[in-house]
Design a protein around this motif. Structure first.
Motif, PDB file in Angstrom:
ATOM      1  N   ILE A   1       0.839  -1.191   0.000  1.00 15.24           N
ATOM      2  CA  ILE A   1       0.000   0.000   0.000  1.00 15.24           C
ATOM      3  C   ILE A   1       0.882   1.253   0.000  1.00 15.24           C
ATOM      4  CG2 ILE A   1      -1.756   1.308   1.283  1.00 15.24           C
ATOM      5  CD1 ILE A   1      -2.847  -1.311   0.277  1.00 15.24           C
ATOM      6  N   GLU A   2       0.496   2.257  -0.790  1.00 17.03           N
ATOM      7  CA  GLU A   2       1.191   3.542  -0.731  1.00 17.03           C
ATOM      8  C   GLU A   2       0.582   4.384   0.386  1.00 17.03           C
ATOM      9  OE1 GLU A   2       2.735   7.101  -3.638  1.00 17.03           O
ATOM     10  OE2 GLU A   2       0.760   6.236  -4.052  1.00 17.03           O
ATOM     11  N   ALA A   3       1.441   4.922   1.240  1.00 18.71           N
ATOM     12  CA  ALA A   3       0.997   5.790   2.330  1.00 18.71           C
ATOM     13  C   ALA A   3       0.987   7.235   1.849  1.00 18.71           C
ATOM     14  CB  ALA A   3       1.922   5.646   3.526  1.00 18.71           C
ATOM     15  N   CYS A   4      -0.168   7.876   1.946  1.00 16.67           N
ATOM     16  CA  CYS A   4      -0.329   9.264   1.521  1.00 16.67           C
ATOM     17  C   CYS A   4      -0.842  10.085   2.706  1.00 16.67           C
ATOM     18  CB  CYS A   4      -1.318   9.359   0.363  1.00 16.67           C
ATOM     19  SG  CYS A   4      -0.809   8.446  -1.102  1.00 16.67           S
ATOM     20  N   PRO A   5      -0.557  11.390   2.702  1.00 22.82           N
ATOM     21  CA  PRO A   5      -1.071  12.239   3.793  1.00 22.82           C
ATOM     22  C   PRO A   5      -2.589  12.148   3.869  1.00 22.82           C
ATOM     23  CG  PRO A   5       0.545  13.415   2.472  1.00 22.82           C
ATOM     24  CD  PRO A   5       0.241  12.142   1.740  1.00 22.82           C
ATOM     25  N   PRO A   6      -3.166  12.168   5.073  1.00 24.67           N
ATOM     26  CA  PRO A   6      -2.498  12.428   6.349  1.00 24.67           C
ATOM     27  C   PRO A   6      -1.915  11.201   7.023  1.00 24.67           C
ATOM     28  CG  PRO A   6      -4.843  12.271   6.716  1.00 24.67           C
ATOM     29  CD  PRO A   6      -4.646  12.084   5.236  1.00 24.67           C
ATOM     30  N   GLY A   7      -2.017  10.021   6.435  1.00 21.65           N
ATOM     31  CA  GLY A   7      -1.528   8.811   7.081  1.00 21.65           C
ATOM     32  C   GLY A   7      -2.376   8.446   8.285  1.00 21.65           C
ATOM     33  N   GLY A   8      -1.763   7.754   9.222  1.00 16.74           N
ATOM     34  CA  GLY A   8      -2.487   7.365  10.430  1.00 16.74           C
ATOM     35  C   GLY A   8      -2.219   5.927  10.804  1.00 16.74           C
ATOM     36  N   ASP A   9      -2.878   5.468  11.847  1.00 14.70           N
ATOM     37  CA  ASP A   9      -2.681   4.110  12.347  1.00 14.70           C
ATOM     38  C   ASP A   9      -3.635   3.138  11.669  1.00 14.70           C
ATOM     39  OD1 ASP A   9      -1.525   2.179  14.078  1.00 14.70           O
ATOM     40  OD2 ASP A   9      -3.246   2.320  15.411  1.00 14.70           O
ATOM     41  N   ARG A  10      -3.094   2.052  11.118  1.00 11.98           N
ATOM     42  CA  ARG A  10      -3.882   0.993  10.483  1.00 11.98           C
ATOM     43  C   ARG A  10      -4.787   1.562   9.381  1.00 11.98           C
ATOM     44  NH1 ARG A  10      -3.433  -0.237  15.999  1.00 11.98           N
ATOM     45  NH2 ARG A  10      -2.595  -2.311  16.428  1.00 11.98           N
ATOM     46  N   ILE A  11      -4.169   2.216   8.408  1.00 13.72           N
ATOM     47  CA  ILE A  11      -4.921   2.943   7.379  1.00 13.72           C
ATOM     48  C   ILE A  11      -5.625   2.021   6.386  1.00 13.72           C
ATOM     49  CG2 ILE A  11      -3.502   5.013   7.542  1.00 13.72           C
ATOM     50  CD1 ILE A  11      -2.087   4.035   4.933  1.00 13.72           C
ATOM     51  N   ALA A  12      -5.144   0.791   6.235  1.00 12.90           N
ATOM     52  CA  ALA A  12      -5.720  -0.144   5.266  1.00 12.90           C
ATOM     53  C   ALA A  12      -5.224  -1.539   5.605  1.00 12.90           C
ATOM     54  CB  ALA A  12      -5.305   0.239   3.842  1.00 12.90           C
ATOM     55  N   GLU A  13      -5.749  -2.546   4.886  1.00 12.55           N
ATOM     56  CA  GLU A  13      -5.270  -3.913   5.068  1.00 12.55           C
ATOM     57  C   GLU A  13      -4.129  -4.187   4.100  1.00 12.55           C
ATOM     58  OE1 GLU A  13      -8.494  -6.660   4.696  1.00 12.55           O
ATOM     59  OE2 GLU A  13      -9.162  -6.314   6.760  1.00 12.55           O
ATOM     60  N   GLY A  14      -3.066  -4.777   4.605  1.00 13.62           N
ATOM     61  CA  GLY A  14      -1.907  -5.108   3.788  1.00 13.62           C
ATOM     62  C   GLY A  14      -0.730  -5.407   4.681  1.00 13.62           C
ATOM     63  N   ASP A  15       0.432  -5.584   4.070  1.00 14.62           N
ATOM     64  CA  ASP A  15       1.611  -5.947   4.864  1.00 14.62           C
ATOM     65  C   ASP A  15       2.887  -5.245   4.433  1.00 14.62           C
ATOM     66  OD1 ASP A  15       0.937  -8.231   6.939  1.00 14.62           O
ATOM     67  OD2 ASP A  15      -0.328  -8.515   5.186  1.00 14.62           O
TER      68      ASP A  15
ATOM     69  N   THR B   1       7.218  -5.547  -3.061  1.00 15.71           N
ATOM     70  CA  THR B   1       7.511  -4.193  -2.610  1.00 15.71           C
ATOM     71  C   THR B   1       8.552  -3.533  -3.504  1.00 15.71           C
ATOM     72  OG1 THR B   1       7.017  -4.884  -0.337  1.00 15.71           O
ATOM     73  CG2 THR B   1       8.210  -2.811  -0.628  1.00 15.71           C
ATOM     74  N   VAL B   2       9.595  -4.266  -3.852  1.00 14.41           N
ATOM     75  CA  VAL B   2      10.598  -3.734  -4.786  1.00 14.41           C
ATOM     76  C   VAL B   2       9.937  -3.353  -6.104  1.00 14.41           C
ATOM     77  CG1 VAL B   2      12.614  -4.344  -6.185  1.00 14.41           C
ATOM     78  CG2 VAL B   2      12.554  -4.927  -3.742  1.00 14.41           C
ATOM     79  N   ASN B   3       9.058  -4.211  -6.599  1.00  9.87           N
ATOM     80  CA  ASN B   3       8.377  -3.929  -7.861  1.00  9.87           C
ATOM     81  C   ASN B   3       7.515  -2.673  -7.769  1.00  9.87           C
ATOM     82  OD1 ASN B   3       7.568  -4.820 -10.634  1.00  9.87           O
ATOM     83  ND2 ASN B   3       5.562  -4.892  -9.680  1.00  9.87           N
ATOM     84  N   GLU B   4       6.840  -2.481  -6.624  1.00 17.13           N
ATOM     85  CA  GLU B   4       6.031  -1.272  -6.438  1.00 17.13           C
ATOM     86  C   GLU B   4       6.904  -0.026  -6.421  1.00 17.13           C
ATOM     87  OE1 GLU B   4       2.645  -0.348  -6.073  1.00 17.13           O
ATOM     88  OE2 GLU B   4       2.474  -2.261  -7.116  1.00 17.13           O
ATOM     89  N   LEU B   5       8.047  -0.087  -5.763  1.00 14.91           N
ATOM     90  CA  LEU B   5       8.954   1.052  -5.746  1.00 14.91           C
ATOM     91  C   LEU B   5       9.434   1.386  -7.156  1.00 14.91           C
ATOM     92  CD1 LEU B   5      11.065   0.120  -2.585  1.00 14.91           C
ATOM     93  CD2 LEU B   5       9.524   2.082  -2.787  1.00 14.91           C
ATOM     94  N   ILE B   6       9.664   0.368  -7.954  1.00 11.73           N
ATOM     95  CA  ILE B   6      10.126   0.587  -9.326  1.00 11.73           C
ATOM     96  C   ILE B   6       9.023   1.151 -10.203  1.00 11.73           C
ATOM     97  CG2 ILE B   6      10.887  -0.629 -11.418  1.00 11.73           C
ATOM     98  CD1 ILE B   6      12.470  -2.518  -9.529  1.00 11.73           C
ATOM     99  N   THR B   7       7.847   0.544 -10.151  1.00  7.82           N
ATOM    100  CA  THR B   7       6.778   0.962 -11.054  1.00  7.82           C
ATOM    101  C   THR B   7       6.124   2.264 -10.630  1.00  7.82           C
ATOM    102  OG1 THR B   7       5.195  -0.440  -9.871  1.00  7.82           O
ATOM    103  CG2 THR B   7       6.293  -1.407 -11.777  1.00  7.82           C
ATOM    104  N   ARG B   8       6.026   2.504  -9.318  1.00  8.22           N
ATOM    105  CA  ARG B   8       5.316   3.694  -8.848  1.00  8.22           C
ATOM    106  C   ARG B   8       6.221   4.923  -8.769  1.00  8.22           C
ATOM    107  NH1 ARG B   8       0.289   4.030  -6.228  1.00  8.22           N
ATOM    108  NH2 ARG B   8       0.246   1.748  -6.110  1.00  8.22           N
ATOM    109  N   TYR B   9       7.481   4.704  -8.378  1.00 11.71           N
ATOM    110  CA  TYR B   9       8.370   5.837  -8.139  1.00 11.71           C
ATOM    111  C   TYR B   9       9.546   5.914  -9.106  1.00 11.71           C
ATOM    112  CZ  TYR B   9       5.968   5.960  -3.591  1.00 11.71           C
ATOM    113  OH  TYR B   9       5.033   6.019  -2.578  1.00 11.71           O
ATOM    114  N   GLY B  10       9.654   4.972 -10.013  1.00  6.29           N
ATOM    115  CA  GLY B  10      10.780   4.976 -10.943  1.00  6.29           C
ATOM    116  C   GLY B  10      12.092   4.571 -10.297  1.00  6.29           C
TER     117      GLY B  10
END
Length: 210
Positions: free
Chosen positions: A40-54, A103-112
């Motif tokens: 999951i990508e964390a976006c502002p404002p963030g928070g505790d337990r924002i979604a389901e995932g790992d 996670t590595v793949n998400e960093l590559i595809t989402r953030y270049g």
């Protein structure tokens, strides 16, 4: 608080692997962890337990992402070029599902990101000295530890090493491993296998300074 030497050289980064008695930054964004390979990508404002995932990723300055563990393997990944971070909860199900590679793949595809610019730290978790699983579970790790494919009896598995293997296969060259077992080191760490429902949780986190 345990610090990874390979991540400590980045002056723009905050990170740590908690002990039983650690104090944490006041605002850490976390997930409802479900033993998956969901990132999951964390976006502002963030928070505790924002979604389901790992796994949580972010490149937002001022946002700190974290995961909770008490035997599962915490992994922090940092992109030194694009300045992005990830916090990964790798239990046996997440590890079998390849969550660090996802996670590595998400960093590559989402953030270049580029794999050669990624730096990973594998924190304290239950070690191969103490982690015994059934043959059915062991067989799920045969792709990374071929001897486990033929297991016919309970066997001990090395989750940190399997996660390191997955990171290196994904192209991450700089991987540090704490090498501390949460089950063995009762004074420093919580352990669900040792303490059952009485176990607390350690927080492992990474973030970009404002």
């Amino acid at each position: 608080m345990l610090k990874a030497p390979n991540l400590s050289r980045f002056d723009w980064l905050v990170h740590g692997f908690g002990f039983r008695d650690s104090e944490y930054p006041p605002s850490v964004t976390t997930l409802r962890q479900i033993h998956s390979n969901i990132v999951i990508e964390a976006c502002p404002p963030g928070g505790d337990r924002i979604a389901e995932g790992d796994a949580l990723i972010s490149r937002e300055p001022g946002m700190i992402v974290g995961i909770r563990t008490a035997d599962c393997i915490p992994v922090l990944i940092v992109d030194s070029r694009a300045r992005a971070v990830a916090a990964v909860h790798a239990g046996w199900r997440g590890t079998a599902g390849g969550i660090v590679a996802s996670t590595v793949n998400e960093l590559i595809t989402r953030y270049g990101a580029r794999a050669e610019d990624l730096h990973a730290a594998i924190g304290p978790g239950i070690g191969p000295c103490c982690y015994e699983v059934s043959p059915d579970v062991a067989h799920r790790f045969g792709a990374w530890a071929p001897h486990l494919r033929q297991s016919a009896a309970p066997v001990r598995i090395d989750l940190p090493s399997i996660n390191e293997c997955q990171l290196r296969t994904a192209g991450v060259q700089d991987v540090w491993y704490a090498g501390e077992c949460t089950f063995c080191e009762a004074e420093r760490y919580f352990s669900f296998r040792r303490e059952k429902d009485r176990a607390g949780r350690m927080l492992s986190f990474a973030g970009i300074k404002k």
